[in-house]
Design a protein around this motif. Structure first.
Motif, short mmCIF file in Angstrom:
data_model
loop_
_atom_site.label_atom_id
_atom_site.label_comp_id
_atom_site.label_asym_id
_atom_site.label_seq_id
_atom_site.Cartn_x
_atom_site.Cartn_y
_atom_site.Cartn_z
N TRP A 79 38.19 96.34 24.66
CA TRP A 79 37.59 95.18 25.32
C TRP A 79 37.92 95.21 26.82
CZ3 TRP A 79 34.32 91.82 22.98
CH2 TRP A 79 34.28 91.82 21.57
N TYR A 80 36.90 94.84 27.61
CA TYR A 80 37.11 94.76 29.06
C TYR A 80 36.33 93.59 29.62
CZ TYR A 80 32.50 96.98 29.65
OH TYR A 80 31.16 97.26 29.61
N ILE A 81 36.71 93.20 30.83
CA ILE A 81 36.10 92.06 31.51
C ILE A 81 35.03 92.57 32.46
CG2 ILE A 81 36.50 90.18 33.15
CD1 ILE A 81 39.32 89.93 32.03
N ASN A 82 33.83 91.99 32.38
CA ASN A 82 32.78 92.42 33.32
C ASN A 82 32.24 91.28 34.19
OD1 ASN A 82 31.15 90.93 31.62
ND2 ASN A 82 29.61 92.54 31.34
N GLU A 83 32.87 90.10 34.09
CA GLU A 83 32.37 88.97 34.88
C GLU A 83 33.45 87.90 34.94
OE1 GLU A 83 29.33 85.34 33.96
OE2 GLU A 83 28.59 87.38 33.54
N VAL A 96 33.55 92.16 26.97
CA VAL A 96 32.65 92.99 26.19
C VAL A 96 33.44 94.16 25.61
CG1 VAL A 96 30.61 92.37 27.52
CG2 VAL A 96 32.00 94.32 28.23
N ASN A 97 32.91 94.72 24.55
CA ASN A 97 33.58 95.81 23.85
C ASN A 97 32.95 97.13 24.26
OD1 ASN A 97 34.65 97.64 21.97
ND2 ASN A 97 34.86 96.02 20.43
N GLY A 98 33.72 98.02 24.83
CA GLY A 98 33.20 99.29 25.33
C GLY A 98 32.68 100.20 24.25
N PRO A 177 41.42 98.22 30.87
CA PRO A 177 41.14 97.34 29.72
C PRO A 177 41.58 95.91 30.00
CG PRO A 177 43.15 98.54 29.34
CD PRO A 177 42.60 99.08 30.63
N PHE A 178 41.04 95.00 29.20
CA PHE A 178 41.42 93.59 29.35
C PHE A 178 42.91 93.42 29.03
CE2 PHE A 178 42.15 89.94 26.37
CZ PHE A 178 42.44 89.00 27.34
N GLN A 179 43.63 92.85 29.98
CA GLN A 179 45.03 92.50 29.79
C GLN A 179 45.32 91.25 30.61
OE1 GLN A 179 47.28 95.95 31.00
NE2 GLN A 179 46.90 97.06 29.09
N LEU A 180 46.32 90.50 30.18
CA LEU A 180 46.69 89.28 30.90
C LEU A 180 48.20 89.29 31.12
CD1 LEU A 180 45.48 85.66 30.34
CD2 LEU A 180 47.94 86.13 30.27
N LYS A 195 49.79 96.17 25.15
CA LYS A 195 49.88 97.34 24.27
C LYS A 195 48.54 97.66 23.61
CE LYS A 195 53.74 98.29 22.24
NZ LYS A 195 54.32 99.20 23.25
N GLY A 196 47.49 96.94 24.02
CA GLY A 196 46.14 97.30 23.59
C GLY A 196 45.83 97.05 22.13
N LEU A 197 46.33 95.93 21.56
CA LEU A 197 46.08 95.62 20.15
C LEU A 197 45.09 94.48 19.96
CD1 LEU A 197 49.73 95.94 18.75
CD2 LEU A 197 47.84 97.57 18.50
N PHE A 198 44.48 94.02 21.04
CA PHE A 198 43.55 92.90 20.93
C PHE A 198 42.31 93.30 20.12
CE2 PHE A 198 39.72 90.76 22.61
CZ PHE A 198 40.03 89.45 22.30
N HIS A 199 41.99 92.50 19.10
CA HIS A 199 40.73 92.67 18.39
C HIS A 199 40.21 91.31 17.96
CE1 HIS A 199 43.14 92.25 14.68
NE2 HIS A 199 42.00 91.94 14.08
#
Length: 935
Positions: A79-83, A96-98, A177-180, A195-199
């Protein structure tokens, strides 16, 4: 087959013929009821007479969503942020999901980031165009929350990131990638998806070859809306330990569940009726509060996920730092929920008390209990009839033991129909309560959520006619088995149903009830004997089409809430309600008390009660206790005594026992145990003024009564994993005795000040572990140097009779001969304190002078409260021998002098200590300003 008739035992005076007839009739009724219960128990092994069987409950690998989510690899999220923009004072971002070419359109997610006063960040993620709106848990967040929202005006865009600058901290959103990340200055505090586990499983149409059913043992969950799980990682930077996510029986500091060589189940949050739970297990019990704290020497942070679906949390084992890199402290966690909303909160601290205040500012502060509720409660499943009630009540008087509340379990009803009384065993309930009330005592009856499906039962007839029951997946009233046999369950998610239920507590509806009768909600997970995992099917339907899977962990909370509303509505007495609940959720603290459920008469269960109760306090639930003596089994006299001694310091203090256990009223074991338990009860009653003051503190700022040592000593690393002792408020340190025939306990004394034994006055220096000798007379308990604790030392039959008794002030001086403490007093029962009807005093000892000053709110209320209470005794601890030449004190407000005694000080009856000074009968009013000078 039950063939044996009842055994009629005769006491010294002999049982009357009437009692024998009642006993025979009771046996006949019990025989009929047992036949029903046997059917239930055969249907659900482990929910009746056998201990908990783990095979009756799901493991992670037996649940589709947990198995798939837990096996995700680090960095697998695409997942990444595009807006990003700012709308209505909030940050709005599109995710959105790449890996999904369709995600740019209907499959995208919308993230909203908002900030609130006092250091709270909120992140919500929703589907941009959902097929079905996800359930958002109502009635948990306080109504005034929106008034505390800060207005975000802009975001700063730089190097593929968006940054929001707030007062004292900032939030950074990485785009791809999306991270906060939540940061304070250059220091990272807490992160999401590092750690990239967002789903986020978006709802979709079912494919022809796809099977959404999830089967466990003989039960099938249809999952009509398909997979809807959400998962992500949260990391706490600089942290040594994490705490929270009750309820379970385990250590205070949460152990890792995954990583390295660890093979363990994740911590489960799924409210369940666990019969005879284990004393050490990550498995979830009766309640669920998805909030976690992380603590280190430098800071404390927290995280809360407002979601009532089944949730599982992994605490990941710490990874070894790569060679040549710094070993940075951090605790990584992985959160997974079956369904529900993504509505999360981050708390930036920076201290332990700050995090608790931040969390309770969202979910509410603790209810202010009536004074009687803070005293001792006597319960058993079941006191069999009115004669038994009077015998137990009289036994306390005969043996000079105080108690305030007598409880009745399910057998008091007419055939397990709540709001009724057994006409043979309890023919005169109103008169029974009036006799108890004449001694200043109260009663509690049990009211559970399962409604007997009996067409002659008016509650069932009304609920069925009005469509108030939870529905099965086919649309009919759900029918499950519990104590009455065939039962249905009220849809407590619906406010209309809760209001209708509340009306049932009126005196006209609940016939035989009186103003001194209060309520106990058991089995409200909800417990369903023949359901999957002994609860309700997940695909059952609540109001507005909400599936039970989405609301499960909050069902008991709503039932608790409805019962509380019922006591509020039932009369004109303006009394604060008292309702005890077994099941709980975030926000329960503003509704009522809870207890830790069906524990066992075992030394390990005595020991684990401390971390269980301390953990509840960390998550806002301050009014909590464990069944003294253990619900199951038969404690020997030593264990029972030790439990009464420890329970005297629980916020909620109740003795309780299973139907099949031997009677264990506190005088039945003979001497010396009767005297030892009497002394434990007296300890509780003497401390009621101090406890009630702490309850007011919880009511105002959310702080718990039982506190981990690191809450008051956050920089002392030695305290971080200690969970066999606790602080009661700031001023009492308590360490239980957890083993048979113990002669010593290793007690850690935190801080740099001294600690005074509450019975002998002996002092110990802080910052060390001491092997202290213990005897059967007491457990280790100590007062902090620099504190003043108010007590009431005259022993009465109940707290009601202590109302106008005088106070004792115990002053423990620090090395500079100073001390401070507070006392809060109101009428102990009404809501008039909210209108200014209370007394709040600050006691200060400095420069040889004790002063009392008013610290009540400056705002003028419409009510006033007065009391005739005076101070009858002042005890000063910590004086050096050269200072004991003082034999008199001056009451400066009146100009009179009174004598002072040099030890023995008579701290407690029979226990003396010499380096103290005792002032008797200064006769200053507790409500007045005054000063007393030691000459």
């Amino acid at each position: 087959m039950i063939t044996e008739g009842p055994k009629i035992f005769t006491d010294q005076g002999g049982l009357s013929l009437a009692m024998e007839v009642r006993e025979l009739d009771r046996w006949r009724q019990k025989k009929r009821r047992i036949l029903v219960v046997v059917v239930v128990l055969l249907t659900v092994a482990g929910t009746g007479a056998e201990a908990w069987k783990k095979e009756e409950f799901k493991r992670c690998d037996q649940t589709i969503f947990c198995r798939e989510s837990r096996n995700r690899e680090f960095g697998s999220s695409k997942w990444y942020i595009n807006e990003v923009n700012v709308t209505n004072g909030k940050v709005r971002a599109r995710l959105v999901n790449g890996e999904d070419v369709e995600a740019e359109h209907s499959g995208s997610l919308i993230l909203h980031l908002s900030a609130y006063q006092d250091g709270i960040i909120r992140v919500k993620v929703k589907e941009a165009d959902p097929k079905k709106k996800r359930f958002e848990v109502p009635d948990v967040l306080v109504k005034e929350l929106e008034e505390k929202r800060l207005w975000i005006q802009r975001v700063i865009e730089k190097d593929g990131a968006s940054m929001v600058v707030l007062s004292g901290h900032e939030v950074v959103l990485l785009h791809k990638p999306f991270q906060l990340y939540v940061r304070s200055g250059k220091e990272t505090l807490i992160s999401l998806n590092a750690k990239g586990l967002f789903h986020f499983e978006r709802q979709r149409e079912k494919r022809e070859d796809e099977n959404w059913d999830d089967t466990f043992r003989s039960h099938t969950d249809s999952r009509p809306h398909g997979p809807q799980s959400i998962g992500f990682d949260v990391s706490f930077y600089g942290a040594d330990y994490v705490y929270g996510i009750p309820e379970r029986a385990t250590s205070l500091a949460l152990k890792p569940t995954k990583g390295a060589d660890i093979v363990s189940e994740p911590y489960r949050l799924y409210n369940s009726d666990i019969f005879e739970y284990l004393h050490e297990s990550p498995f979830g019990l009766y309640g669920a509060v998805p909030v976690m704290q992380a603590h280190s020497e430098k800071k404390t942070t927290g995280f809360f996920w407002l979601n009532a679906a089944e949730m599982l949390v992994d605490v990941l084992a710490k990874e070894k730092a790569e060679e040549g890199t710094e070993d940075v402290s951090r605790v990584d966690t992985h959160w997974i929920a079956e369904s529900g909303a993504f509505d999360t909160f981050f708390f930036i601290g920076p201290g332990p008390k700050d995090v608790i205040r931040q969390y309770t500012s969202l979910t509410g502060k603790s209810i202010m209990p009536q004074y009687f509720a803070t005293a001792y409660h006597q319960c058993r499943w079941n006191y069999k009839d009115e004669a038994d009630v009077f015998q137990v009540d009289g036994g306390f008087d005969e043996h000079d033991m105080p108690y305030d509340v007598l409880w009745l379990d399910i057998e008091h009803t007419d055939g397990k129909k709540y709001f009724t009384w057994d006409p043979v065993l309890f023919p005169n309930p109103k008169e029974m309560q009036e006799k108890i009330a004449a001694k200043g005592r109260k009663m509690v009856t049990i009211i559970d959520p399962h409604i007997k499906r009996d067409n002659n039962y008016h509650i069932h007839k009304e609920a069925q006619a009005m469509g108030y029951y939870v529905k099965n997946k086919h649309g009919g009233d759900f029918d499950g088995w519990c104590w009455p046999g065939s039962s249905s369950y009220l849809d407590m998610l619906d406010p209309e149903v809760r209001s209708w239920w509340a009306d049932k507590f009126s005196y006209s509806s609940y016939q035989g009830s009186t103003p001194i009768l209060y309520t106990w909600n058991d089995m409200n997970e909800p417990s369903v004997f023949n359901g999957p995992e002994a609860t309700m099917q997940r695909d059952n339907i609540h109001s507005a089409g909400v599936e039970h899977r989405d609301v499960h962990n909050a069902y008991g909370y709503y039932f608790h809430m409805a019962s509380m509303e019922g006591l509020l509505k039932r009369g004109e007495y303006n009394d604060r309600p008292f309702v005890l609940s077994r099941s709980f959720f975030a926000g329960t603290q503003k509704v009522g008390a809870i207890w830790t459920g069906d524990n066992t008469a075992d030394w390990n269960h005595l020991r684990v009660s401390v971390p269980m109760l301390v953990t509840l306090g960390l998550t806002g639930i301050t009014f909590a206790g464990a069944d003294v003596g253990g619900f199951f089994g038969n404690p020997d006299p030593e264990l029972l005594t030790r439990w009464y001694q420890l329970g005297a310091y629980y916020p909620f203090y109740r003795g309780h026992a299973h139907l099949d256990t031997k009677r264990r009223e506190p005088w039945l074991f003979g001497e010396p145990y009767t005297s030892l338990i009497r002394e434990a009860l007296h300890t509780r009653y003497a401390l009621l003024p101090y406890l009630y003051t702490l309850f007011r503190e919880a009511n105002v700022n959310g702080l718990p009564l039982m506190r981990p040592l690191w809450m008051e000593y956050p920089m002392d690393k030695h305290t971080f994993a200690i969970d066999d002792e606790f602080l009661l408020g700031t001023d009492l340190l308590v360490h239980g005795v957890y083993s048979e025939k113990a002669t010593s306990e290793d007690v850690y004394f935190p801080g740099s000040q001294r600690w005074f034994d509450v019975r002998t006055g002996a002092s110990y220096s802080g910052g060390q572990t001491v092997k202290v000798l213990v005897t059967m007379e007491s457990i280790p308990a100590y007062q902090r140097a620099g504190s003043i604790i108010p007590r009431k030392d005259r022993f009465r039959r109940s707290s009601f009779h202590m109302e106008n008794d005088p106070y004792t002030l115990v002053i423990a001086l620090n090395d500079t001969y100073e001390a401070q403490g507070e006392l809060y007093v109101d009428d102990g029962k009404s809501y008039d304190f909210e209108k200014g009807a209370y007394i709040h005093r600050l006691f200060t000892f400095s420069n040889g002078r004790l002063t009392s000053s008013n610290i009540a709110s400056d705002s003028k209320g419409t009510k006033e409260f007065t009391t005739p209470c005076v101070v009858e005794r002042i005890i000063l601890l910590g004086l050096k021998s050269k200072d004991l030449s003082a034999h008199r004190v001056l009451i400066e407000s009146s100009g009179t002098q009174v004598p002072a005694e040099i030890g023995p000080s008579l701290l407690r009856k029979g226990y003396h200590q010499t380096n103290s000074l005792v002032v008797r009968m200064p006769k200053v009013r507790i409500s007045d300003d005054w000063s007393i000078k030691v000459l």
